[in-house]
Design a protein around this motif. Structure first.
Motif, mmCIF file in Angstrom:
data_model
loop_
_atom_site.group_PDB
_atom_site.id
_atom_site.type_symbol
_atom_site.label_atom_id
_atom_site.label_comp_id
_atom_site.label_asym_id
_atom_site.label_seq_id
_atom_site.Cartn_x
_atom_site.Cartn_y
_atom_site.Cartn_z
ATOM 1 N N GLY A 46 48.801 -17.321 7.490
ATOM 2 C CA GLY A 46 48.261 -17.818 7.136
ATOM 3 C C GLY A 46 48.518 -19.392 7.269
ATOM 4 O O GLY A 46 49.618 -19.614 6.888
ATOM 5 N N THR A 47 47.285 -20.197 7.256
ATOM 6 C CA THR A 47 47.695 -21.896 7.718
ATOM 7 C C THR A 47 46.768 -22.408 7.021
ATOM 8 O O THR A 47 46.986 -23.662 7.277
ATOM 9 C CB THR A 47 47.593 -22.388 8.759
ATOM 10 O OG1 THR A 47 46.058 -21.966 9.965
ATOM 11 C CG2 THR A 47 49.134 -21.664 10.299
ATOM 12 N N ASP A 48 45.893 -21.592 6.316
ATOM 13 C CA ASP A 48 44.649 -22.817 5.017
ATOM 14 C C ASP A 48 45.593 -23.212 4.091
ATOM 15 O O ASP A 48 46.119 -22.371 3.503
ATOM 16 C CB ASP A 48 43.522 -21.657 4.753
ATOM 17 C CG ASP A 48 42.393 -22.535 4.440
ATOM 18 O OD1 ASP A 48 42.903 -23.126 3.632
ATOM 19 O OD2 ASP A 48 41.487 -21.627 4.995
ATOM 20 N N PRO A 49 45.313 -24.164 4.009
ATOM 21 C CA PRO A 49 46.140 -25.280 3.487
ATOM 22 C C PRO A 49 45.269 -24.502 1.906
ATOM 23 O O PRO A 49 45.883 -24.822 0.559
ATOM 24 C CB PRO A 49 45.901 -26.601 3.354
ATOM 25 C CG PRO A 49 44.952 -26.916 4.818
ATOM 26 C CD PRO A 49 44.597 -25.377 5.219
ATOM 27 N N ARG A 50 43.897 -24.929 1.744
ATOM 28 C CA ARG A 50 43.524 -23.780 1.088
ATOM 29 C C ARG A 50 44.458 -22.829 -0.434
ATOM 30 O O ARG A 50 44.052 -22.595 -1.205
ATOM 31 C CB ARG A 50 42.023 -23.308 0.820
ATOM 32 C CG ARG A 50 41.197 -24.516 1.075
ATOM 33 C CD ARG A 50 39.751 -24.574 1.002
ATOM 34 N NE ARG A 50 39.327 -23.377 2.157
ATOM 35 C CZ ARG A 50 39.312 -22.275 2.513
ATOM 36 N NH1 ARG A 50 37.345 -22.768 1.743
ATOM 37 N NH2 ARG A 50 38.440 -21.798 3.316
ATOM 38 N N TYR A 51 44.956 -22.106 0.778
ATOM 39 C CA TYR A 51 45.994 -20.881 0.419
ATOM 40 C C TYR A 51 47.264 -21.107 0.275
ATOM 41 O O TYR A 51 47.697 -19.714 0.262
ATOM 42 C CB TYR A 51 45.342 -19.519 1.195
ATOM 43 C CG TYR A 51 43.883 -18.930 0.789
ATOM 44 C CD1 TYR A 51 43.485 -18.739 0.053
ATOM 45 C CD2 TYR A 51 42.820 -19.968 1.942
ATOM 46 C CE1 TYR A 51 41.817 -18.556 -0.862
ATOM 47 C CE2 TYR A 51 41.616 -19.153 1.496
ATOM 48 C CZ TYR A 51 41.144 -18.528 0.683
ATOM 49 O OH TYR A 51 39.380 -18.958 0.510
ATOM 50 N N THR A 88 38.747 -26.306 -3.816
ATOM 51 C CA THR A 88 37.212 -26.348 -3.648
ATOM 52 C C THR A 88 36.356 -27.123 -4.916
ATOM 53 O O THR A 88 35.385 -26.757 -5.124
ATOM 54 C CB THR A 88 37.159 -24.923 -4.112
ATOM 55 O OG1 THR A 88 37.672 -24.232 -5.014
ATOM 56 C CG2 THR A 88 37.954 -23.711 -2.985
#
Length: 91
Positions: A46-51, A88
């Motif tokens: 995954g690449t979502d910076p939130r995770y 978030t």
């Protein structure tokens, strides 16, 4: 109402972690390890910076259990349960 985390007993003198002590015997473990490795691979790709923090923590669990992806994944899931993703606005 939030669920309380159940303590996992470790057999005295077994040298096993609580998660290892609860593992099923035989071929089921090999299948579980393959499935856990596939899940981990998907998460880490995954690449979502939130995770990013969750992925970093998962890498730490993998380092702690290099030949046991099922234990790394189980510990990771127990650790992140209920944590909001970063960015978030939640504390």
């Amino acid at each position: 109402m939030p669920m309380q985390q159940a303590a996992l007993p470790t057999p005295a003198g077994s040298g096993q972690s609580p998660l290892e002590a609860r593992m099923p015997p035989g071929d089921d473990v090999a299948a579980m390890r393959r499935q856990a490795a596939e899940i981990i691979e998907a998460i880490l790709s995954g690449t979502d910076p939130r995770y990013a923090r969750a992925r970093d923590e998962l890498r730490g669990h993998l380092a702690a259990h290099p030949r046991h992806p099922e234990l790394a994944l189980a510990e990771h899931l127990l650790r992140i349960r209920g944590l909001p993703p970063t960015g978030t606005g939640c504390p």
